[in-house]
Write a protein that holds these residues in place. Sequence first.
Motif, PDB file in Angstrom:
ATOM      1  N   LEU A  52      39.667  87.161  74.561  1.00 38.29           N
ATOM      2  CA  LEU A  52      39.602  88.619  74.442  1.00 38.29           C
ATOM      3  C   LEU A  52      39.713  89.065  72.983  1.00 38.29           C
ATOM      4  O   LEU A  52      39.004  89.988  72.556  1.00 38.29           O
ATOM      5  CB  LEU A  52      40.702  89.262  75.288  1.00 38.29           C
ATOM      6  CG  LEU A  52      40.539  89.141  76.804  1.00 38.29           C
ATOM      7  CD1 LEU A  52      41.760  89.693  77.522  1.00 38.29           C
ATOM      8  CD2 LEU A  52      39.279  89.849  77.275  1.00 38.29           C
ATOM      9  N   ILE A  53      40.568  88.411  72.210  1.00 39.48           N
ATOM     10  CA  ILE A  53      40.678  88.742  70.787  1.00 39.48           C
ATOM     11  C   ILE A  53      39.363  88.426  70.076  1.00 39.48           C
ATOM     12  O   ILE A  53      38.899  89.200  69.224  1.00 39.48           O
ATOM     13  CB  ILE A  53      41.848  87.986  70.131  1.00 39.48           C
ATOM     14  CG1 ILE A  53      43.177  88.501  70.676  1.00 39.48           C
ATOM     15  CG2 ILE A  53      41.818  88.107  68.612  1.00 39.48           C
ATOM     16  CD1 ILE A  53      44.364  87.651  70.308  1.00 39.48           C
ATOM     17  N   SER A  54      38.731  87.321  70.440  1.00 43.34           N
ATOM     18  CA  SER A  54      37.463  86.955  69.827  1.00 43.34           C
ATOM     19  C   SER A  54      36.373  87.959  70.155  1.00 43.34           C
ATOM     20  O   SER A  54      35.555  88.302  69.295  1.00 43.34           O
ATOM     21  CB  SER A  54      37.030  85.563  70.298  1.00 43.34           C
ATOM     22  OG  SER A  54      37.915  84.596  69.841  1.00 43.34           O
ATOM     23  N   ILE A  55      36.365  88.441  71.395  1.00 43.35           N
ATOM     24  CA  ILE A  55      35.373  89.459  71.776  1.00 43.35           C
ATOM     25  C   ILE A  55      35.593  90.735  70.961  1.00 43.35           C
ATOM     26  O   ILE A  55      34.641  91.331  70.450  1.00 43.35           O
ATOM     27  CB  ILE A  55      35.439  89.740  73.291  1.00 43.35           C
ATOM     28  CG1 ILE A  55      34.929  88.544  74.071  1.00 43.35           C
ATOM     29  CG2 ILE A  55      34.649  90.990  73.658  1.00 43.35           C
ATOM     30  CD1 ILE A  55      35.187  88.611  75.554  1.00 43.35           C
ATOM     31  N   CYS A  56      36.849  91.148  70.836  1.00 40.73           N
ATOM     32  CA  CYS A  56      37.161  92.351  70.052  1.00 40.73           C
ATOM     33  C   CYS A  56      36.734  92.176  68.599  1.00 40.73           C
ATOM     34  O   CYS A  56      36.160  93.089  67.987  1.00 40.73           O
ATOM     35  CB  CYS A  56      38.652  92.662  70.131  1.00 40.73           C
ATOM     36  SG  CYS A  56      39.230  93.092  71.776  1.00 40.73           S
ATOM     37  N   MET A  57      36.988  90.984  68.049  1.00 36.88           N
ATOM     38  CA  MET A  57      36.600  90.713  66.669  1.00 36.88           C
ATOM     39  C   MET A  57      35.080  90.727  66.518  1.00 36.88           C
ATOM     40  O   MET A  57      34.551  91.297  65.557  1.00 36.88           O
ATOM     41  CB  MET A  57      37.156  89.356  66.229  1.00 36.88           C
ATOM     42  CG  MET A  57      36.803  89.005  64.825  1.00 36.88           C
ATOM     43  SD  MET A  57      36.154  87.363  64.440  1.00 36.88           S
ATOM     44  CE  MET A  57      35.889  86.509  65.899  1.00 36.88           C
ATOM     45  N   TYR A  58      34.385  90.147  67.482  1.00 39.14           N
ATOM     46  CA  TYR A  58      32.924  90.095  67.427  1.00 39.14           C
ATOM     47  C   TYR A  58      32.326  91.501  67.477  1.00 39.14           C
ATOM     48  O   TYR A  58      31.417  91.829  66.698  1.00 39.14           O
ATOM     49  CB  TYR A  58      32.392  89.239  68.581  1.00 39.14           C
ATOM     50  CG  TYR A  58      30.891  89.130  68.597  1.00 39.14           C
ATOM     51  CD1 TYR A  58      30.236  88.307  67.685  1.00 39.14           C
ATOM     52  CD2 TYR A  58      30.133  89.846  69.507  1.00 39.14           C
ATOM     53  CE1 TYR A  58      28.860  88.201  67.694  1.00 39.14           C
ATOM     54  CE2 TYR A  58      28.755  89.743  69.525  1.00 39.14           C
ATOM     55  CZ  TYR A  58      28.124  88.922  68.613  1.00 39.14           C
ATOM     56  OH  TYR A  58      26.757  88.833  68.613  1.00 39.14           O
ATOM     57  N   VAL A  59      32.828  92.340  68.364  1.00 34.75           N
ATOM     58  CA  VAL A  59      32.341  93.717  68.452  1.00 34.75           C
ATOM     59  C   VAL A  59      32.669  94.466  67.160  1.00 34.75           C
ATOM     60  O   VAL A  59      31.855  95.256  66.661  1.00 34.75           O
ATOM     61  CB  VAL A  59      32.926  94.435  69.692  1.00 34.75           C
ATOM     62  CG1 VAL A  59      32.567  95.906  69.690  1.00 34.75           C
ATOM     63  CG2 VAL A  59      32.447  93.768  70.969  1.00 34.75           C
ATOM     64  N   TRP A  60      33.839  94.211  66.598  1.00 31.76           N
ATOM     65  CA  TRP A  60      34.237  94.847  65.336  1.00 31.76           C
ATOM     66  C   TRP A  60      33.259  94.458  64.222  1.00 31.76           C
ATOM     67  O   TRP A  60      32.836  95.298  63.413  1.00 31.76           O
ATOM     68  CB  TRP A  60      35.645  94.423  64.985  1.00 31.76           C
ATOM     69  CG  TRP A  60      36.326  95.200  63.903  1.00 31.76           C
ATOM     70  CD1 TRP A  60      35.747  95.828  62.834  1.00 31.76           C
ATOM     71  CD2 TRP A  60      37.724  95.434  63.765  1.00 31.76           C
ATOM     72  NE1 TRP A  60      36.700  96.418  62.045  1.00 31.76           N
ATOM     73  CE2 TRP A  60      37.919  96.197  62.591  1.00 31.76           C
ATOM     74  CE3 TRP A  60      38.830  95.058  64.503  1.00 31.76           C
ATOM     75  CZ2 TRP A  60      39.177  96.587  62.155  1.00 31.76           C
ATOM     76  CZ3 TRP A  60      40.086  95.451  64.067  1.00 31.76           C
ATOM     77  CH2 TRP A  60      40.254  96.205  62.912  1.00 31.76           C
ATOM     78  N   ILE A  61      32.881  93.183  64.176  1.00 25.03           N
ATOM     79  CA  ILE A  61      31.947  92.714  63.151  1.00 25.03           C
ATOM     80  C   ILE A  61      30.557  93.324  63.364  1.00 25.03           C
ATOM     81  O   ILE A  61      29.927  93.799  62.420  1.00 25.03           O
ATOM     82  CB  ILE A  61      31.856  91.171  63.162  1.00 25.03           C
ATOM     83  CG1 ILE A  61      33.151  90.554  62.651  1.00 25.03           C
ATOM     84  CG2 ILE A  61      30.680  90.690  62.320  1.00 25.03           C
ATOM     85  CD1 ILE A  61      33.240  89.060  62.854  1.00 25.03           C
ATOM     86  N   GLU A  62      30.082  93.307  64.596  1.00 24.10           N
ATOM     87  CA  GLU A  62      28.710  93.739  64.884  1.00 24.10           C
ATOM     88  C   GLU A  62      28.545  95.256  64.922  1.00 24.10           C
ATOM     89  O   GLU A  62      27.525  95.771  64.492  1.00 24.10           O
ATOM     90  CB  GLU A  62      28.248  93.144  66.223  1.00 24.10           C
ATOM     91  CG  GLU A  62      28.095  91.648  66.201  1.00 24.10           C
ATOM     92  CD  GLU A  62      27.005  91.180  65.241  1.00 24.10           C
ATOM     93  OE1 GLU A  62      25.935  91.807  65.185  1.00 24.10           O
ATOM     94  OE2 GLU A  62      27.248  90.185  64.537  1.00 24.10           O
ATOM     95  N   ARG A  63      29.504  95.976  65.481  1.00 24.51           N
ATOM     96  CA  ARG A  63      29.334  97.410  65.725  1.00 24.51           C
ATOM     97  C   ARG A  63      30.302  98.304  64.964  1.00 24.51           C
ATOM     98  O   ARG A  63      30.154  99.511  64.977  1.00 24.51           O
ATOM     99  CB  ARG A  63      29.477  97.708  67.214  1.00 24.51           C
ATOM    100  CG  ARG A  63      28.472  97.028  68.066  1.00 24.51           C
ATOM    101  CD  ARG A  63      27.128  97.641  67.867  1.00 24.51           C
ATOM    102  NE  ARG A  63      26.145  96.924  68.656  1.00 24.51           N
ATOM    103  CZ  ARG A  63      24.880  96.858  68.360  1.00 24.51           C
ATOM    104  NH1 ARG A  63      24.421  97.459  67.284  1.00 24.51           N
ATOM    105  NH2 ARG A  63      24.052  96.196  69.118  1.00 24.51           N
ATOM    106  N   GLY A  64      31.321  97.748  64.358  1.00 23.92           N
ATOM    107  CA  GLY A  64      32.273  98.561  63.603  1.00 23.92           C
ATOM    108  C   GLY A  64      33.552  98.814  64.384  1.00 23.92           C
ATOM    109  O   GLY A  64      33.675  98.504  65.567  1.00 23.92           O
ATOM    110  N   ILE A  65      34.503  99.407  63.688  1.00 27.85           N
ATOM    111  CA  ILE A  65      35.839  99.584  64.260  1.00 27.85           C
ATOM    112  C   ILE A  65      35.848 100.587  65.407  1.00 27.85           C
ATOM    113  O   ILE A  65      36.630 100.453  66.349  1.00 27.85           O
ATOM    114  CB  ILE A  65      36.849  99.982  63.158  1.00 27.85           C
ATOM    115  CG1 ILE A  65      38.270  99.899  63.705  1.00 27.85           C
ATOM    116  CG2 ILE A  65      36.542 101.345  62.607  1.00 27.85           C
ATOM    117  CD1 ILE A  65      39.329 100.012  62.652  1.00 27.85           C
TER     118      ILE A  65
END
Length: 188
Positions: A52-65
């Motif tokens: 779940l942390i990795s998914i959150c990080m991936y979305v943060w990288i791809e789409r922003g905070i």
Amino acid sequence: MEQRNYRIILLEMLTVIIVPFVIVLFTEFVLRFGMGPFTERLSYFFAITASLISICMYVWIERGIAFSMIPVLISAIILSIFYMAEESFRFRFFYFFVSILVLAFGSILTYAISKVSKKSGISHTRSIIIFFTGLVIFIAFLFIVDVFFSFLSPRISIVQGMISGVRTGLILGSGVSIVTLILSQRVR
């Protein structure tokens, strides 16, 4: 071209979900195997948390905070329901929300360090140093979060919070830091 782009995103999502899950389960197995009969059975909780942390990080990288707040909220709700403890649901939700937000930020920090290191040419030694830097970031951030929440919960002593932060940070950091390194090495 569009179909190829979707394949790359699907492959990255599978990497983001599966790699930390497997690495955290393996790390937990090794730690439990080393402790012998004095430890409880394997738990999938840390592996799910790392994914779940990795998914959150991936979305943060791809789409922003802004877009990353959606998986952070959903992950905090999932973990609050999955982890049944004596604390109230609100306390668990707040704890997991802060933890996931802080650890996703730590992952982004490790990702930024990896990207800067890649610009000057990446070597195996630098990858190992970045991995251990990610572990230290995870341990430090979870240490701070668990010590802070030990002040809010009278059932948890400060020493228990410190031990929990170090142990949990080591387990979660091992999976998420490797995914961070994998994502920072990709070519687009």
